[in-house]
Design an enzyme around this catalytic site. Structure first.
Site, PDB file in Angstrom:
ATOM      1  N   HIS A 102       0.851  -1.195   0.000  1.00 38.25           N
ATOM      2  CA  HIS A 102       0.000   0.000   0.000  1.00 38.25           C
ATOM      3  C   HIS A 102       0.886   1.243   0.000  1.00 38.25           C
ATOM      4  O   HIS A 102       2.048   1.187  -0.362  1.00 38.25           O
ATOM      5  CB  HIS A 102      -0.940  -0.044   1.209  1.00 38.25           C
ATOM      6  CG  HIS A 102      -2.349   0.343   0.900  1.00 38.25           C
ATOM      7  ND1 HIS A 102      -2.785   1.643   0.903  1.00 38.25           N
ATOM      8  CD2 HIS A 102      -3.424  -0.404   0.574  1.00 38.25           C
ATOM      9  CE1 HIS A 102      -4.080   1.685   0.604  1.00 38.25           C
ATOM     10  NE2 HIS A 102      -4.494   0.449   0.395  1.00 38.25           N
ATOM     11  N   ASP A 103       0.319   2.335   0.432  1.00 40.71           N
ATOM     12  CA  ASP A 103       0.817   3.691   0.264  1.00 40.71           C
ATOM     13  C   ASP A 103       2.326   3.814   0.051  1.00 40.71           C
ATOM     14  O   ASP A 103       3.119   3.517   0.943  1.00 40.71           O
ATOM     15  CB  ASP A 103       0.470   4.508   1.512  1.00 40.71           C
ATOM     16  CG  ASP A 103      -1.011   4.522   1.797  1.00 40.71           C
ATOM     17  OD1 ASP A 103      -1.570   5.613   1.945  1.00 40.71           O
ATOM     18  OD2 ASP A 103      -1.621   3.435   1.904  1.00 40.71           O
TER      19      ASP A 103
END
Length: 519
Positions: free
Chosen positions: A303-304
């Site tokens: 993710h991010d």
């Protein structure tokens, strides 16, 4: 069409001409009602070129072991209150201190490993009640284990570490965690059984979180029944430090914690984890040759702002949502030679402004969503995948431009083989447009491969800006090979692509809605 012409009837001479006439619009500046033009363009040089993929076969267990460097001296071990210790722990776990206090029936405490290396055997010898040895190589931890930046915990071949769910045990690493040919299990001491997911996402289950500056080595290991819905507590997580936290640190501690977490996860197995893998701001992570079975939310979920990842040769089965997903600025990564099957939603997804990724040579089938999905993520290559028997579309592209779909085999999906479209996402009220912007624009290439036996057409376009098509092999895709905005351009596309060295560039004349500030 059969045309019969009678000429010179008065002379008694009758000439019958029968021919098959193929009516084609040879001028590709089509009428306004066709809402677009078809242009002949040269086939791009890289259309038939396989992407250059890192050699993932070099990441054998022995090769990864050689990458591990450990402190030479033995670590010191202490018990301390979590809220009275390091600033990073206060930042990460402050919102859960009450939960840990309720679980431990005291102010939350943890086992701190500092300044060296230690094995489970040595840890148990120092803290026999808190890291209890049950049998040869089997231990149960009854407090959180905190690995400091200058320390390493070794879970050695043959070891089994059971993290007690009822005592609130977990592993947090700012240093080095090595799990080699061993097991880590979420455990219920009261029933002597795994802490199997109950359906309550918030119910505490043990987890492993490796934080900023850490290195994680999971080699030929097995992980069972870990993780719950709390930031970074998802199962196996690699999470960078927040800018806010870094302002509170100084010196060597700040320098170490500011580094992105990294690691090697090879030849391991993950069962009943909330997330099989999660990362936030990780870098240079290798995930190769693993098996992800029946995990809850996602199998593999970088993710991010995680970058430069290699996700290769993994098998992901039976996840309750997506099998493999990269989301929110996960860039410059390779998702290659994986199998993602029998998941409740999409097999492989790339979303939320994730760019410059290569999704190649994967096999994704029997998923209850799409085989491969690209959402709001420009400039990605999808090459040489086998995508079949999925409940929705084979390959779906939404609000994403410059997507190259090259030489994929897309068979027997219930939706379209390939589906390009745009969508207004204003109904997603939880979406923060500052973090997750998008434009209602889609474009790309579909070149080569085989698209056959898909129920809703071979290639379906709905309000895309443009599509470039070449070397298409379309067979038995419902009633029509092209659907949506492409359907009326069928003849022009066929004529243009008759020569395999040419491509048909279809430029549509839709009025685009623009960016998400006014979707």
């Amino acid at each position: 069409m059969t045309i019969a012409l009678r000429l010179n009837r008065n002379s008694g001479t009758e000439i019958m001409l029968k021919t098959i006439v193929c009516i084609t619009l040879m001028s590709f500046s089509l009428a306004a009602s066709f809402a677009g033009t078809v242009n002949k363009v040269p086939l791009s040089v890289d259309a038939a070129t396989k992407p250059i993929i890192p050699d993932y076969t070099v990441y054998t267990p022995d090769a990864v072991r050689e990458k591990i460097t450990l402190p030479q001296r033995q670590a010191t071990v202490s018990i301390d209150r979590l809220e009275a210790s390091r600033e990073y722990l206060r930042s990460v776990y402050s919102r859960n201190f009450l939960m840990f206090a309720n679980i431990q029936k005291q102010l939350p405490r943890g086992i701190f490993i500092d300044g060296g290396r230690i094995t489970l055997t040595a840890l148990s010898e120092q803290l026999p009640r808190l890291v209890k040895r049950l049998d040869s190589g089997m231990f149960v931890a009854r407090l959180p284990i905190i690995i400091e930046a200058d320390a390493a915990l070794l879970i050695e071949p043959g070891d089994t570490l059971r993290l007690s769910a009822e005592r609130g045990a977990f592993i947090h690493s700012n240093g080095k965690l090595v799990v080699d040919s061993a097991r880590v299990e979420g455990w219920l001491e009261s029933t002597n059984s795994y802490s199997v997911y109950s359906g309550d996402e918030k119910a505490f289950r043990p987890f492993i979180q490796s934080y900023g500056g850490s290195e994680t080595f999971l080699i030929n290991a097995k992980f069972t029944s870990l993780g719950h819905d709390s930031g970074g507590s998802y199962g196996i997580s690699l999470k960078s430090a927040s800018p806010k936290l870094l302002t509170k640190l100084s010196g060597a501690e700040r320098q170490q914690t500011a580094k992105p977490p990294t690691g090697y996860i090879v030849d391991s197995e993950f069962n009943d984890l909330y997330f099989g893998f999660y990362s936030f701001g990780a870098k240079d992570v290798v995930i190769v040759g693993n098996r992800y079975n029946n995990n809850i939310i996602y199998g593999i979920d970088p993710h991010d702002y995680s970058v430069n990842l290699l996700i290769a040769d993994n098998t992901v089965v039976g996840t309750q949502r997506h099998g493999i997903i990269v989301s929110r600025h996960v860039n410059d990564s390779f998702i290659v030679h994986n199998v993602s099957k029998n998941n409740a939603r999409t097999g492989i997804m790339v979303e939320r402004e994730s760019r410059n990724n290569v999704v190649a040579f994967n096999e994704t089938y029997n998923n209850q969503g799409d085989g491969i999905t690209i959402y709001e993520s420009p400039n990605n290559l999808v090459f040489g995948n086998r995508v079949y028997d999925n409940a929705d579309h084979g390959i779906r592209v939404r609000n994403s431009t410059d997507i190259k779909l090259h030489h994929n085999i897309v068979l027997n999906n219930r939706g379209a083989g390939v589906y390009f479209h745009v969508r207004d996402l204003s109904y997603q009220t939880e979406r923060d447009l500052n973090i997750d912007p998008y434009r209602m624009e889609s474009s790309g290439e579909v070149i080569g491969g085989l698209i056959a036996y898909n129920n809703s057409g071979g290639i379906f376009s709905e309000k895309a800006l443009s599509l470039t098509l070449a070397q298409l092999r379309l067979e038995s895709n419902g009633s029509r090979p092209f659907r949506g905005d492409l359907e009326q351009h069928y003849a022009a596309i066929k004529v243009t692509t008759w020569d395999s060295q040419n491509a048909a560039q279809v430029v549509f004349e839709h009025q685009q809605a623009g960016d998400n500030e006014n979707p």
